[in-house]
Scaffold this motif. Sequence first.
Motif, PDB file in Angstrom:
ATOM      1  N   LEU A   1      19.678  20.107   4.485  1.00  0.00           N
ATOM      2  CA  LEU A   1      18.737  20.722   5.601  1.00  0.00           C
ATOM      3  C   LEU A   1      18.697  21.610   6.075  1.00  0.00           C
ATOM      4  O   LEU A   1      18.735  23.084   6.867  1.00  0.00           O
ATOM      5  N   TRP A   2      19.943  20.839   7.476  1.00  0.00           N
ATOM      6  CA  TRP A   2      20.398  21.094   8.582  1.00  0.00           C
ATOM      7  C   TRP A   2      21.103  22.687   8.150  1.00  0.00           C
ATOM      8  O   TRP A   2      20.798  23.650   8.858  1.00  0.00           O
ATOM      9  N   GLY A   3      22.222  22.249   7.279  1.00  0.00           N
ATOM     10  CA  GLY A   3      22.879  22.981   6.811  1.00  0.00           C
ATOM     11  C   GLY A   3      22.131  24.914   6.240  1.00  0.00           C
ATOM     12  O   GLY A   3      22.631  25.762   6.619  1.00  0.00           O
ATOM     13  N   ILE A   4      21.422  24.661   5.393  1.00  0.00           N
ATOM     14  CA  ILE A   4      19.880  25.113   5.219  1.00  0.00           C
ATOM     15  C   ILE A   4      19.566  26.371   6.765  1.00  0.00           C
ATOM     16  O   ILE A   4      19.380  27.393   6.432  1.00  0.00           O
ATOM     17  N   VAL A   5      19.338  25.500   7.723  1.00  0.00           N
ATOM     18  CA  VAL A   5      18.343  26.297   8.810  1.00  0.00           C
ATOM     19  C   VAL A   5      19.408  27.123   8.794  1.00  0.00           C
ATOM     20  O   VAL A   5      19.784  28.138   9.553  1.00  0.00           O
ATOM     21  N   ILE A   6      20.625  26.305   9.765  1.00  0.00           N
ATOM     22  CA  ILE A   6      22.251  27.555  10.343  1.00  0.00           C
ATOM     23  C   ILE A   6      21.844  28.302   9.324  1.00  0.00           C
ATOM     24  O   ILE A   6      22.416  29.470   9.746  1.00  0.00           O
ATOM     25  N   ALA A   7      22.115  28.573   8.345  1.00  0.00           N
ATOM     26  CA  ALA A   7      22.541  29.476   7.113  1.00  0.00           C
ATOM     27  C   ALA A   7      21.799  30.345   7.172  1.00  0.00           C
ATOM     28  O   ALA A   7      21.977  31.657   7.548  1.00  0.00           O
ATOM     29  N   VAL A   8      20.125  30.598   7.367  1.00  0.00           N
ATOM     30  CA  VAL A   8      19.340  31.131   8.117  1.00  0.00           C
ATOM     31  C   VAL A   8      19.818  31.573   9.569  1.00  0.00           C
ATOM     32  O   VAL A   8      18.852  32.628   9.667  1.00  0.00           O
ATOM     33  N   VAL A   9      19.267  31.364  10.248  1.00  0.00           N
ATOM     34  CA  VAL A   9      20.159  31.303  12.110  1.00  0.00           C
ATOM     35  C   VAL A   9      21.421  32.275  11.359  1.00  0.00           C
ATOM     36  O   VAL A   9      21.524  33.577  12.421  1.00  0.00           O
ATOM     37  N   ALA A  10      21.990  32.167  10.472  1.00  0.00           N
ATOM     38  CA  ALA A  10      23.602  32.800  10.719  1.00  0.00           C
ATOM     39  C   ALA A  10      23.014  34.019  10.200  1.00  0.00           C
ATOM     40  O   ALA A  10      23.301  35.419  10.354  1.00  0.00           O
ATOM     41  N   SER A  11      22.116  34.098   9.054  1.00  0.00           N
ATOM     42  CA  SER A  11      21.765  35.882   8.909  1.00  0.00           C
ATOM     43  C   SER A  11      20.322  36.603   9.599  1.00  0.00           C
ATOM     44  O   SER A  11      20.890  37.634   9.640  1.00  0.00           O
ATOM     45  N   VAL A  12      19.793  35.689  10.575  1.00  0.00           N
ATOM     46  CA  VAL A  12      19.356  36.355  11.619  1.00  0.00           C
ATOM     47  C   VAL A  12      20.297  36.959  12.434  1.00  0.00           C
ATOM     48  O   VAL A  12      20.160  38.012  12.916  1.00  0.00           O
TER      49      VAL A  12
END
Lengths: 288, 215
Positions: free
Chosen positions: B195-206
Amino acid sequence: MSQAFKISGVIKDFPEFKLGPLDLELEAGTVLGYVGPNGSGKTTTMHCMVGLLKADGGKVEIFGRDNDPNSIDWKFDIGYVGDKHVFYENWNGAKNLKFLSEFYPNWSDKYVTELVERFQVPLNKRAKDLSSGNRVKLSLIGALAHSPKLLILDEPTAGLDPVVRTELLDVLFEVVESGERAIFYSTHILSDISRIADVLAFLDNGKLKLKVAKDDLTDNWRKITFKLNSDEVELTNVVNTERQGRDYRVISSNYNVTIDQLKQLNAENILETRMSVDEIAVEILKKK
Amino acid sequence: MLKQLLINDLKYYWFVFMMMSLPLIIFTILGLTDTYIDLNMEFINKYFWSLVIGLGSYFLIYGMHVNKYKEKHDRVLAYLPVPLKNRAIYKFAFGIFPIVSIVFFLEFLRTILPDSLNTTITRIDAQLSLLFIFLGIMSTSYDYMKCPTKKIKHSIRSASIVIILSLLSAGFIILVGSETIPPIVKGRDEIYFYLWGIVIAVVASVIYYRRESFV
């Protein structure tokens, strides 16, 4: 005639360099040579136009549409050959072109074949194994194949041998001959510019110094030598003056006016010489 | 367009994907045939597959990202007719795709392999989930470097906060894990990391969307 692009008040601020505010426009069907020394901001201008850099201020319009990164219509109208020729390095030329073709509905495989034959590009070689000349050619084929209305070329002939340079310029001639297409061409190889440009824009240290039709430049600029007894001489339209005793050598941006003035001052041995675009460019860029 | 970009990457990195699936296939075959590799060392025996699949996948995925940066694929996409928001979504999709595919495959393996291999699969899962976070951090940091130059201090500060938060939370989950936070699925604490990985991936795309330079 429609406008190919219009740059209004574009600013890009870097810690050690500032581009602009820059205003520049180009009519469709014309070739604009963008001339300036290294580091003057030519590449930055082009990066801001094609969306590789976001400008800090100002506006860029391509055929009347803002170069908004979230809209893509304007991108169909441009073909870009950048300062770096970026490919999927492990793919060969053919695969790289195939990849590009998927994004452009106007892509013409027939035109690609024609250009490949003409440029003799080895499409079976991996991009990373291509010579710098072939990389430029491949970039150019990629930029031309969807028949863009505006071609943005950032020093495309740098590093090319004279034969390839001539070939490339011939193709660009043909592109312009169709009438509706415009080319924005940056370079510091002025001999290229003298061949194809209709209009020249001179950029120095991030500021536009002059935009002028090439013919006006070659028609009006002259090197004038004369003899004059007066110590102080103030001539209009003169961009550079050298003096040795009574002998003067000036560069005039409007030689008719300068010669009239000299006649009124009773100057002797007035001699005017035509200047090449290269010489004029050097004088313009030298002028503070 | 998004599909086109992803298919294109699958074609370009086919060798990496093949190398990634190889240990998984061997693991599956050995599991199904009930073959046990005894390397005569307790630690290696225990962590062999999590190291081979987890670290192997990590280095391959990491290599793929590094290659993308090196070959400046972002730059190619920037002047192609692809809207920036689609490129940011593609960034997210490409970031999570390899690991999510492996995770789904591992879940599938749980259903077909003997229960005795469940612990091994969980170890692989846990290692992959941590690597997911590291990859996200790497990608985010890179994009931060291309953020507005005038806001560089702000960018570094925000990047540091994202990285520290993710590392702290990872540490917290490792130390106390399911004792304080009930796991979503019993004995599957690695889900938090994903879940954290996905949060970071969302942050990365933002962050990618906010980039000012694709040079």
